[in-house]
Design an enzyme around this catalytic site. Structure first.
Site, PDB file in Angstrom:
ATOM      1  N   CYS A   1       0.920  -1.288  -0.126  1.00 20.35           N
ATOM      2  CA  CYS A   1      -0.060  -0.172  -0.044  1.00 20.35           C
ATOM      3  C   CYS A   1       1.056   1.244  -0.028  1.00 20.35           C
ATOM      4  CB  CYS A   1      -0.912  -0.009   1.257  1.00 20.35           C
ATOM      5  SG  CYS A   1      -1.569   1.495   1.796  1.00 20.35           S
TER       6      CYS A   1
ATOM      7  N   CYS B   1       1.349   4.220   4.087  1.00 21.57           N
ATOM      8  CA  CYS B   1       2.505   4.491   5.009  1.00 21.57           C
ATOM      9  C   CYS B   1       3.744   4.270   4.249  1.00 21.57           C
ATOM     10  CB  CYS B   1       2.218   3.798   6.237  1.00 21.57           C
ATOM     11  SG  CYS B   1       0.741   3.887   7.115  1.00 21.57           S
TER      12      CYS B   1
ATOM     13  N   CYS C   1      -7.326  -0.326   8.522  1.00 20.78           N
ATOM     14  CA  CYS C   1      -6.294   0.583   8.194  1.00 20.78           C
ATOM     15  C   CYS C   1      -5.949   1.420   9.329  1.00 20.78           C
ATOM     16  CB  CYS C   1      -6.661   1.583   7.145  1.00 20.78           C
ATOM     17  SG  CYS C   1      -5.520   2.852   7.154  1.00 20.78           S
TER      18      CYS C   1
ATOM     19  N   GLN D   1      -7.532  20.253   8.459  1.00 16.89           N
ATOM     20  CA  GLN D   1      -6.332  19.474   8.875  1.00 16.89           C
ATOM     21  C   GLN D   1      -6.920  18.079   9.110  1.00 16.89           C
ATOM     22  OE1 GLN D   1      -3.315  20.499   8.842  1.00 16.89           O
ATOM     23  NE2 GLN D   1      -3.223  22.731   8.473  1.00 16.89           N
TER      24      GLN D   1
ATOM     25  N   CYS E   1       3.593  22.319   4.948  1.00 20.19           N
ATOM     26  CA  CYS E   1       3.599  20.661   4.945  1.00 20.19           C
ATOM     27  C   CYS E   1       4.639  20.231   4.130  1.00 20.19           C
ATOM     28  CB  CYS E   1       2.201  20.413   4.723  1.00 20.19           C
ATOM     29  SG  CYS E   1       1.718  21.042   3.277  1.00 20.19           S
TER      30      CYS E   1
END
Ligand SMILES: C[S@@+](CC[C@H](N)C(=O)[O-])C[C@H]1O[C@@H](n2cnc3c(N)ncnc32)[C@H](O)[C@@H]1O
Length: 451
Positions: A78, A81, A159, A283, A409
């Site tokens: 995936c 992460c 998840c 956020q 970010c």
């Protein structure tokens, strides 16, 4: 010359900003997925380009003390992460260092990030689930994550980064979609209905929002779908559809139609209440966001006498969070729906010293200072990943507030923009907040003071 499929034994000499291991073979750089600095590994070359190669680990010969067994079954497939093979504390150190290296490279001097604020319990933190619809193994519509650099979908029942209620609601929606055989959008033909599913939760209110991104306005069985969702999940306050019939990677189209409910959900950050509508930015980590805003406000050292601009303000969160300590607040944001939310949010919190304007910062900021003759003592900026437009930075420097608090970010665009602002500003301090645990992303908050 290094070739695809060759096997090498290498030492990992560093980690890149995406968390990937870096090795050298005869001076040639190789990026090794999931390898950690200090490890000795046997690697297989997957791809070679002119200046570097990509490889995967075949065998770990000497393991880093940071390495842990990933706690997720689909981690290797995936793209969600990227750091679950490391213990959480060390992921924080890696991100801090990666951000420092990015800043150093651009600003040509050592930059120290004074701290990185981690999460006490870095699980199930995302309040927003955003997944593409795709055809599953049974040929029917499903949702999942894309495998990195592919359009192949990885389905999962669990998840570890998404709020569990949003995930369970998503699974129920997929069941309905399969039962009714609703079609999935096909990029090649431009046909098929379902493109993305977006679910948000206000974690402090439990209110849920569902947004279907669809290729055409008519959703078959729409009324049944609404009843099904709201019967199973009475916390759902909004169901809407966004029409995107363009062949594009941009997720949202221009038109959003509410098909059930209030049109917004509410959440709180600290003592402040916020309403959030489907098109507004909010956020994604509601636990860390309070720490982020607190850090931004602390760095500004407001006295209550300042006129403050909140640029790229979304639904007005940073400015409203700081509103107790400011004399007058102005917010600018490009999404009109977010400005409508921001104005309501000011009312909701009994704030009378705030004004919010729709517009691109590049232009609206000039208007505010040139036509309305407003001056700022402190400016908060919190732009999207691409950073601030040069024009916006030039206007900020013309306004010359005493302090600029830059929330970012993306360390790369932060570094570029600090480089520009340093003509008139002195970089005082940078902190980081882990808003996106176990991914390579990191949020920085910076205070710049006028020279
Ligand atoms: C990272 S978000 C921050 C929002 C808000 N400060 C918060 O913390 O929720 C960036 C915001 O900038 C807005 N935006 C993007 N480009 C813009 C522009 N050129 N001018 C004004 N706002 C913009 C986006 O719609 C988004 O709401």
């Amino acid at each position: 010359m290094i070739q695809k499929n060759e096997i090498y034994e290498v030492e990992i000499i560093d980690n890149g900003f995406m968390g990937e291991g870096i090795a050298k073979v005869d001076g040639f750089t190789i990026f090794v997925k999931d390898a950690i600095r200090g490890e000795r590994v046997k690697i297989k070359i997957l791809k070679v380009v002119s200046s570097h190669a990509f490889a995967k680990i075949e065998e770990i010969i000497e393991k880093s003390p940071s390495r842990v067994e990933p706690d997720c079954d689909i981690y290797s497939m995936c793209g969600g992460c990227t750091l679950r093979h490391m213990n959480y504390f060390d992921t924080l150190m890696l991100k801090k260092e990666a951000a420092e290296n990015t800043l150093k490279k651009e600003l040509k001097r050592d930059i120290i990030i004074d701290e990185i604020i981690g999460m006490e319990d870095p699980l199930y933190y995302r309040n927003k689930l955003e997944m593409p619809f795709a055809k599953g193994k049974d040929g029917k519509a499903t949702i999942g994550f894309f495998k990195p650099r592919t359009h192949e979908i990885v389905e999962t029942d669990n998840c570890l980064i998404h709020n569990e209620k949003t995930f369970s609601l998503a699974k129920d929606i997929v069941k309905f979609v399969k039962d009714k055989n609703l079609s999935v959008y096909n990029e090649e033909t431009g046909e098929g209905l379902l493109r993305h599913l977006i679910i948000r939760i206000g974690i402090h209110t439990g209110e849920l929002m569902v947004l279907f991104v669809v290729n055409e306005e008519k959703i078959p069985h729409e009324k049944e779908l609404i009843d099904y969702i709201t019967d199973l999940h009475p916390e759902v306050k909004v169901i809407a559809k966004n029409i995107n019939d363009k062949n594009t990677n941009v997720i949202l189209g221009k038109r959003t139609i509410s098909i059930f409910g209030t049109g917004y959900i509410e959440d709180t950050i600290g003592k402040f209440k916020f309403r959030i509508s489907p098109r507004s930015f909010y956020q994604v980590n509601p636990v860390q966001v309070e720490k982020l805003y607190q850090k931004a406000v602390d760095l500004a050292e407001l006295t209550g006498e300042e006129t403050v601009f909140d640029l790229y303000c979304g639904i007005g969160t940073i400015g409203i969070f700081a509103s107790d300590k400011v004399k007058k607040l102005y917010g600018i944001e490009t999404v009109d729906a977010a400005i409508i939310d921001a104005r309501e949010n000011a009312k909701l919190n009994g704030i009378e010293n705030a004004e919010f304007f729709t517009g691109d910062v590049e232009y609206a900021l000039k208007d505010l200072v040139e036509k309305q003759k407003v001056k700022a003592d402190v400016i908060f900026v919190d732009p999207p990943r691409r950073g601030c437009d040069k024009e916006a930075l030039d206007t900020i420097m013309k306004i010359a507030p005493e302090k600029v608090v830059y929330v970012s970010c993306n360390p790369a665009t932060l570094a570029r923009d600090i480089g520009i602002l340093e003509e008139k500003y002195h970089l005082e301090k940078i902190s980081a907040v882990d808003m996106f645990p176990y991914t390579s992303h990191v949020e920085c908050v910076t205070i710049l003071e006028r020279k």
